[in-house]
Design an enzyme around this catalytic site. Structure first.
Site, PDB file in Angstrom:
ATOM      1  CG  ASP A  10      -1.972   1.053   1.239  1.00 53.28           C
ATOM      2  OD1 ASP A  10      -2.493   1.350   0.148  1.00 53.28           O
ATOM      3  OD2 ASP A  10      -2.297   1.597   2.315  1.00 53.28           O
ATOM      4  CG  HIS A  29       2.286   6.905  -1.051  1.00 53.78           C
ATOM      5  ND1 HIS A  29       1.914   7.333  -2.302  1.00 53.78           N
ATOM      6  CD2 HIS A  29       1.161   6.417  -0.481  1.00 53.78           C
ATOM      7  CE1 HIS A  29       0.611   7.108  -2.472  1.00 53.78           C
ATOM      8  NE2 HIS A  29       0.139   6.548  -1.389  1.00 53.78           N
TER       9      HIS A  29
HETATM   10  C1  BG6 Z   1      -3.007   5.828   0.173  1.00 52.04           C
HETATM   11  C2  BG6 Z   1      -3.102   4.537   0.916  1.00 52.04           C
HETATM   12  O1  BG6 Z   1      -2.354   5.640  -1.054  1.00 52.04           O
HETATM   13  O2  BG6 Z   1      -2.276   6.770   0.964  1.00 52.04           O
HETATM   14  C3  BG6 Z   1      -3.789   4.743   2.252  1.00 52.04           C
HETATM   15  O3  BG6 Z   1      -3.840   3.596   0.149  1.00 52.04           O
HETATM   16  C4  BG6 Z   1      -3.069   5.810   3.045  1.00 52.04           C
HETATM   17  O4  BG6 Z   1      -3.847   3.534   2.994  1.00 52.04           O
HETATM   18  C5  BG6 Z   1      -2.874   7.060   2.202  1.00 52.04           C
HETATM   19  O5  BG6 Z   1      -3.855   6.111   4.181  1.00 52.04           O
HETATM   20  C6  BG6 Z   1      -1.981   8.051   2.914  1.00 52.04           C
HETATM   21  O6  BG6 Z   1      -2.022   9.273   2.243  1.00 52.04           O
HETATM   22  P1  BG6 Z   1      -1.772  10.625   3.032  1.00 52.04           P
HETATM   23  O7  BG6 Z   1      -1.799  11.674   1.979  1.00 52.04           O
HETATM   24  O8  BG6 Z   1      -2.856  10.743   4.061  1.00 52.04           O
HETATM   25  O9  BG6 Z   1      -0.425  10.468   3.686  1.00 52.04           O
END
Ligand code: BG6
Length: 499
Positions: A246, A251
């Site tokens: 995920d 990220h």
């Molecule tokens: C998403 C994930 O890509 O990013 C989620 O699928 C996660 O599980 C989210 O909560 C986090 O994004 P941000 O912008 O809140 O850090």
């Protein structure tokens, strides 16, 4: 986001596949509204919702408006709705009822594009990922990705881009069969965050940073994305995905790439993306034994304190025997000249104590214990903390002498918080991404090789875990399992405190 001198994006028909879904309502429409507020949409931009349910443009607009009104009262990016602005945006809305797999849908889309003089179209697939290759193929078969008549044709998709290396390669191959790489806009919403984009500006516009940005001065790097939320309504998706898939190949690796990449030859899409692909491609693929040694999995269990947070296995649509990780910590090495010998520790988890996405860069200690006779003999390491959210900014920890007759050192901070310097207009993080797609700038989008290199680095962990290894537990509201701390303590290091 942009300054007054930025021109509006060119005219285009923006097709939102999955128009009844959450992404359109929660993020895309608010982002389009903000772009309209900033004067960045061409008067001839049309927004066409595409979905299988029978609906009309007016009903589509009403559903979106209802959410925009809810948003006024709270939540991230809450903002007072400007009624005149909304009604001018609502006039651009159209709706196309259609099955994603039926040829009729694409004939209707072709007709809509045919009615415009410009012929430009963006197909945004806000759908379940299983539709990505299917829709792309049908767009291709219908000739809708053909740019030879002059209009641009672009496809936007969001993660997950596959669930492992093989499926990611298959997805890229399917897309590239019907369009060119320059037509594909793969979104990682982290790249829409100002603080993430600022990493490159900080590194490459300040001579100071680059001089110590290497293994001579940096001891190790920590990248953390800690969340307080659990799996919310996404139990079924999350249980088959887990924290590693995920968050890491997408990220966290984007953050790693921003910190670790070489300066691109130009600030242009392919130059930037080539450097990112190179550095992600330089992550050492661990052997199965090393992958187990260098990874920790955790799953949250119910908290016993007054918050009484439920355990992961009690969440809706989660297997009560689930072995899916909600926390992962990894140690990775980057095999290139700049980073040889510098570990990158990555961790992410749900239901941790605080929401904090940060990069902590830990510098090597001063070479000589100058103040040997004093308490300051072992100074703490200097950290540069780049906080992506919630308190956006950068902080440098320094040692300073506490005033007084004795030589006592204390940690002090040099800091820059975004909110102290810039007026931050509420945004969803998608404004820049949508605008960039409309103007054809792919810098903030992931190229096929970025994606595949990310999965290549993650695959050894997936393979090793498939054969065994423990899933540790941690109480909801705590910062992961003990084993996560041991990953660093065995290297005589510790996690930078969260928050
Ligand atoms: C998403 C994930 O890509 O990013 C989620 O699928 C996660 O599980 C989210 O909560 C986090 O994004 P941000 O912008 O809140 O850090």
């Amino acid at each position: 986001m942009k300054t007054d001198s930025i021109p509006p994006a060119p005219p285009c028909t923006l097709f939102l596949f999955g128009a009844s879904g959450d992404l359109v309502k929660r993020l895309l429409m608010p982002a389009l509204y903000n772009l309209a507020r900033d004067g960045l949409l061409d008067p001839d931009l049309r927004i066409v919702g595409v979905d299988h349910n029978t609906s009309t443009a007016a009903e589509f607009g009403e559903r979106l408006l209802a959410f925009m009104r809810e948003r006024e009262t709270g939540g991230e990016g809450a903002t007072q709705l400007d009624e005149a602005l909304w009604s001018s945006l609502a006039q651009r809305l159209e709706y196309q009822t259609g099955d994603f797999l039926s040829a009729d849908t694409y004939t209707a889309i072709a007709e809509r594009i045919g009615q415009t003089a410009h012929g430009n179209a963006v197909f945004y697939l806000a759908t379940a990922p299983r539709f990505f290759p299917e829709v792309a193929q049908r767009l291709g078969q219908a000739g809708l990705l053909d740019e030879s008549q002059g209009g641009f044709r672009r496809l936007v998709i969001e993660k997950p881009f596959g669930t492992d290396l093989a499926s990611a390669e298959a997805l890229n191959a399917a897309l590239l069969q019907v369009m060119g790489e320059r037509q594909i806009y793969r979104i990682d919403h982290y790249l829409g965050k100002e603080t993430v984009q600022n990493i490159l500006v900080s590194r490459f516009s300040n001579g100071l940073f680059e001089s110590f940005w290497n293994n001579h001065y940096i001891d190790h790097v920590q990248i953390t994305a800690a969340e307080t939320v659990g799996v919310e309504t996404r139990g079924a998706f999350y249980d088959s995905t887990g924290a590693l898939r995920d968050m890491v190949p997408n990220h966290l690796f984007q953050l790693l790439a921003m910190v670790a990449m070489e300066p691109p030859a130009a600030f242009a899409a392919d130059a930037v993306r080539s450097e990112k692909a190179k550095v992600i491609g330089a992550i050492r693929p661990w052997s199965p034994k090393m992958a187990l040694k260098n990874s920790v999995r955790g799953q949250y269990v119910a908290s016993t304190d007054e918050k009484a947070l439920p355990g992961y296995r009690d969440e809706a649509n989660v297997d009560p025997e689930s072995q899916t990780e909600t926390y992962v910590a990894l140690k990775v090495m980057i095999d290139n000249w700049r980073w040889v010998g510098v570990p990158f520790y990555l961790r992410t988890g749900k239901r941790m104590s605080v929401r904090d996405t940060e990069i902590a860069i830990c510098f090597k200690p001063a070479p000589y214990a100058q103040f040997r006779e004093s308490e300051a003999e072992r100074p703490k390491p200097n950290y540069l903390k780049i906080q992506i959210q919630p308190n956006e900014g950068m902080w440098f920890d320094l040692q300073a002498k506490r005033p007084g007759p004795e030589l006592i050192m204390e940690n002090v901070e040099l800091g820059f918080a975004y909110k102290d310097f810039f007026k931050m207009t509420p945004s969803t993080g998608y404004e820049t991404l949508i605008y960039d797609c409309l103007i054809g700038d792919q810098t903030l989008f992931q190229r096929a090789d970025n994606i595949e290199n990310g999965w290549r680095a993650v695959q050894p962990f997936l393979d090793a875990w498939a054969l065994g290894g423990e899933v540790h537990t941690y109480a909801a509201g705590e910062d992961g399992p003990e084993a996560g701390k041991e990953l660093l303590s065995r290297d005589k290091r510790e996690w930078h405190p969260l928050g």
